[in-house]
Motif scaffolding. Structure first.
Motif, PDB file in Angstrom:
ATOM      1  N   ARG A 149      19.095 -65.387  42.180  1.00  0.00           N
ATOM      2  CA  ARG A 149      19.926 -65.799  43.306  1.00  0.00           C
ATOM      3  C   ARG A 149      20.428 -64.584  44.077  1.00  0.00           C
ATOM      4  O   ARG A 149      20.487 -64.594  45.294  1.00  0.00           O
ATOM      5  N   ALA A 150      20.818 -63.526  43.354  1.00  0.00           N
ATOM      6  CA  ALA A 150      21.288 -62.309  44.006  1.00  0.00           C
ATOM      7  C   ALA A 150      20.168 -61.680  44.824  1.00  0.00           C
ATOM      8  O   ALA A 150      20.388 -61.227  45.958  1.00  0.00           O
ATOM      9  N   ASP A 151      18.952 -61.633  44.251  1.00  0.00           N
ATOM     10  CA  ASP A 151      17.815 -61.074  44.983  1.00  0.00           C
ATOM     11  C   ASP A 151      17.517 -61.899  46.231  1.00  0.00           C
ATOM     12  O   ASP A 151      17.226 -61.348  47.305  1.00  0.00           O
ATOM     13  N   ALA A 152      17.591 -63.211  46.093  1.00  0.00           N
ATOM     14  CA  ALA A 152      17.315 -64.090  47.231  1.00  0.00           C
ATOM     15  C   ALA A 152      18.333 -63.874  48.343  1.00  0.00           C
ATOM     16  O   ALA A 152      17.984 -63.842  49.528  1.00  0.00           O
ATOM     17  N   GLU A 153      19.593 -63.712  47.969  1.00  0.00           N
ATOM     18  CA  GLU A 153      20.634 -63.490  48.974  1.00  0.00           C
ATOM     19  C   GLU A 153      20.444 -62.144  49.677  1.00  0.00           C
ATOM     20  O   GLU A 153      20.632 -62.042  50.898  1.00  0.00           O
ATOM     21  N   ARG A 154      20.056 -61.125  48.900  1.00  0.00           N
ATOM     22  CA  ARG A 154      19.791 -59.825  49.508  1.00  0.00           C
ATOM     23  C   ARG A 154      18.630 -59.917  50.488  1.00  0.00           C
ATOM     24  O   ARG A 154      18.672 -59.329  51.581  1.00  0.00           O
ATOM     25  N   ASN A 155      17.584 -60.636  50.111  1.00  0.00           N
ATOM     26  CA  ASN A 155      16.437 -60.796  51.005  1.00  0.00           C
ATOM     27  C   ASN A 155      16.836 -61.530  52.282  1.00  0.00           C
ATOM     28  O   ASN A 155      16.403 -61.169  53.386  1.00  0.00           O
ATOM     29  N   ILE A 182       9.696 -61.936  69.749  1.00  0.00           N
ATOM     30  CA  ILE A 182       9.302 -61.295  68.485  1.00  0.00           C
ATOM     31  C   ILE A 182       8.809 -62.344  67.498  1.00  0.00           C
ATOM     32  O   ILE A 182       9.415 -63.400  67.327  1.00  0.00           O
ATOM     33  N   SER A 183       7.694 -62.056  66.826  1.00  0.00           N
ATOM     34  CA  SER A 183       7.102 -63.016  65.892  1.00  0.00           C
ATOM     35  C   SER A 183       7.797 -62.977  64.540  1.00  0.00           C
ATOM     36  O   SER A 183       8.475 -62.003  64.190  1.00  0.00           O
ATOM     37  N   MET A 184       7.616 -64.041  63.776  1.00  0.00           N
ATOM     38  CA  MET A 184       8.165 -64.100  62.420  1.00  0.00           C
ATOM     39  C   MET A 184       7.531 -63.009  61.555  1.00  0.00           C
ATOM     40  O   MET A 184       8.198 -62.418  60.699  1.00  0.00           O
ATOM     41  N   ALA A 185       6.266 -62.709  61.789  1.00  0.00           N
ATOM     42  CA  ALA A 185       5.589 -61.661  61.023  1.00  0.00           C
ATOM     43  C   ALA A 185       6.237 -60.306  61.281  1.00  0.00           C
ATOM     44  O   ALA A 185       6.411 -59.498  60.353  1.00  0.00           O
ATOM     45  N   ALA A 186       6.620 -60.046  62.539  1.00  0.00           N
ATOM     46  CA  ALA A 186       7.280 -58.780  62.866  1.00  0.00           C
ATOM     47  C   ALA A 186       8.641 -58.681  62.187  1.00  0.00           C
ATOM     48  O   ALA A 186       9.042 -57.615  61.723  1.00  0.00           O
ATOM     49  N   VAL A 187       9.349 -59.797  62.115  1.00  0.00           N
ATOM     50  CA  VAL A 187      10.646 -59.814  61.423  1.00  0.00           C
ATOM     51  C   VAL A 187      10.455 -59.515  59.942  1.00  0.00           C
ATOM     52  O   VAL A 187      11.204 -58.738  59.342  1.00  0.00           O
ATOM     53  N   ALA A 188       9.445 -60.123  59.334  1.00  0.00           N
ATOM     54  CA  ALA A 188       9.176 -59.888  57.918  1.00  0.00           C
ATOM     55  C   ALA A 188       8.864 -58.410  57.660  1.00  0.00           C
ATOM     56  O   ALA A 188       9.357 -57.821  56.692  1.00  0.00           O
ATOM     57  N   ARG A 189       8.058 -57.805  58.521  1.00  0.00           N
ATOM     58  CA  ARG A 189       7.730 -56.377  58.367  1.00  0.00           C
ATOM     59  C   ARG A 189       8.981 -55.514  58.483  1.00  0.00           C
ATOM     60  O   ARG A 189       9.193 -54.590  57.692  1.00  0.00           O
ATOM     61  N   ALA A 197      12.007 -56.349  57.904  1.00  0.00           N
ATOM     62  CA  ALA A 197      12.891 -56.599  56.766  1.00  0.00           C
ATOM     63  C   ALA A 197      12.315 -56.059  55.460  1.00  0.00           C
ATOM     64  O   ALA A 197      13.047 -55.933  54.464  1.00  0.00           O
ATOM     65  N   GLY A 198      11.017 -55.765  55.435  1.00  0.00           N
ATOM     66  CA  GLY A 198      10.378 -55.289  54.218  1.00  0.00           C
ATOM     67  C   GLY A 198      10.148 -56.378  53.198  1.00  0.00           C
ATOM     68  O   GLY A 198      10.199 -56.144  51.983  1.00  0.00           O
ATOM     69  N   VAL A 199       9.902 -57.597  53.689  1.00  0.00           N
ATOM     70  CA  VAL A 199       9.621 -58.718  52.787  1.00  0.00           C
ATOM     71  C   VAL A 199       8.306 -59.362  53.210  1.00  0.00           C
ATOM     72  O   VAL A 199       7.823 -59.156  54.332  1.00  0.00           O
ATOM     73  N   GLY A 200       7.740 -60.161  52.331  1.00  0.00           N
ATOM     74  CA  GLY A 200       6.523 -60.877  52.663  1.00  0.00           C
ATOM     75  C   GLY A 200       6.831 -62.089  53.526  1.00  0.00           C
ATOM     76  O   GLY A 200       7.954 -62.588  53.552  1.00  0.00           O
ATOM     77  N   LYS A 201       5.805 -62.575  54.214  1.00  0.00           N
ATOM     78  CA  LYS A 201       6.008 -63.748  55.064  1.00  0.00           C
ATOM     79  C   LYS A 201       6.413 -64.965  54.242  1.00  0.00           C
ATOM     80  O   LYS A 201       7.198 -65.803  54.701  1.00  0.00           O
ATOM     81  N   ALA A 202       5.886 -65.059  53.033  1.00  0.00           N
ATOM     82  CA  ALA A 202       6.250 -66.198  52.178  1.00  0.00           C
ATOM     83  C   ALA A 202       7.743 -66.180  51.868  1.00  0.00           C
ATOM     84  O   ALA A 202       8.404 -67.228  51.859  1.00  0.00           O
ATOM     85  N   THR A 203       8.278 -64.991  51.621  1.00  0.00           N
ATOM     86  CA  THR A 203       9.719 -64.861  51.362  1.00  0.00           C
ATOM     87  C   THR A 203      10.522 -65.277  52.584  1.00  0.00           C
ATOM     88  O   THR A 203      11.520 -66.001  52.480  1.00  0.00           O
TER      89      THR A 203
END
Length: 234
Positions: A20-26, A45-52, A54-60
């Motif tokens: 839960r803590a990791d999810a909140e940080r993400n 701006i695309s969702m993919a650009a936001v994911a990049r 943020a340093g997270v995967g698109k699935a996240t």
């Protein structure tokens, strides 16, 4: 060795809490990245650009925000709250005409500070319920602001609530075109518009200075480059 006891003491026996803590940080990383990109580039701006960013995967990202509108709703909730507060403060002003002038100027300043918010105020998001609820509250407040300002005799009698939408659209266009080269240009636009809304002899703020010819030339050149780049895309 008591493995279960060791895990429990170290917190390893509660994987749910850690997850839960990791999810909140993400989630916070995604929101911070989206705020940064939207403010700088607008809502294109695309969702993919936001994911990049943020340093997270698109699935996240999609686990937290299923659609682009969900993300926009979360990112701009505080800005829309400020929009509503600006309406309430204008209605509370003892001078209805001054409240009207300050409201127009403040909302346009909010657009200038955040290109994403400039876009939000000129678009509708049918599934972003919280955002649209705030927009509706602000709109009904603005209807009251108009009536109060008109009662002073300082507001042109044919001013309509739809004129605010035109103001926001025009301001968003100026901000998009000049933001990087002549960032105060929007103030000049609003100065002209407020004079157009005022009756003869009504008090208005001093006219902001015009942008320099050189800064406008750079803005025009940059706009031309953007358009050429879009045309060149396959």
């Amino acid at each position: 060795m008591n493995t279960a006891g060791t895990l429990s003491a170290s917190g390893g026996g509660r994987p749910g809490a850690g997850m839960r803590a990791d999810a909140e940080r993400n989630r916070e990383r995604i929101l911070a990245a989206a705020r940064k990109l939207y403010a700088r580039e607008g809502l294109s701006i695309s969702m993919a650009a936001v994911a990049r960013e943020a340093g997270v995967g698109k699935a996240t990202l999609f686990r937290h925000f299923t659609t682009h509108q969900d993300l926009i709703d979360a990112v701009f909730a505080d800005r829309m709250d400020a929009y509503v507060r600006a309406t309430e403060e204008a209605l509370a002003d003892d001078d209805p005409w001054l409240g009207f002038l300050r409201y127009i100027t403040e909302v346009c300043a909010m657009q200038a500070e955040d290109r994403g918010f400039a876009d939000v105020l000129t678009l509708t998001f049918s599934t972003a319920e919280a955002l649209e609820e705030r927009r509706t509250r602000a709109y009904h407040g603005f209807l009251a602001i108009i009536e109060r300002a008109r009662s002073t005799g300082h507001l042109q009698p044919d001013f309509a609530s739809e004129d605010l939408i035109l103001v926001l659209m025009a301001n968003a266009g100026v901000i998009s075109a000049t933001g990087g080269d002549a960032p105060e240009s929007w103030r000049r636009l609003i100065g002209h518009l407020l004079r157009g809304f005022a009756t003869h002899g009504a008090p208005v703020p001093p006219m902001p200075p015009a942008p320099s010819s050189a800064s406008l030339y750079r803005a025009m050149a940059r706009t031309e480059q953007r358009h050429e780049g879009e045309i060149a895309k396959p």
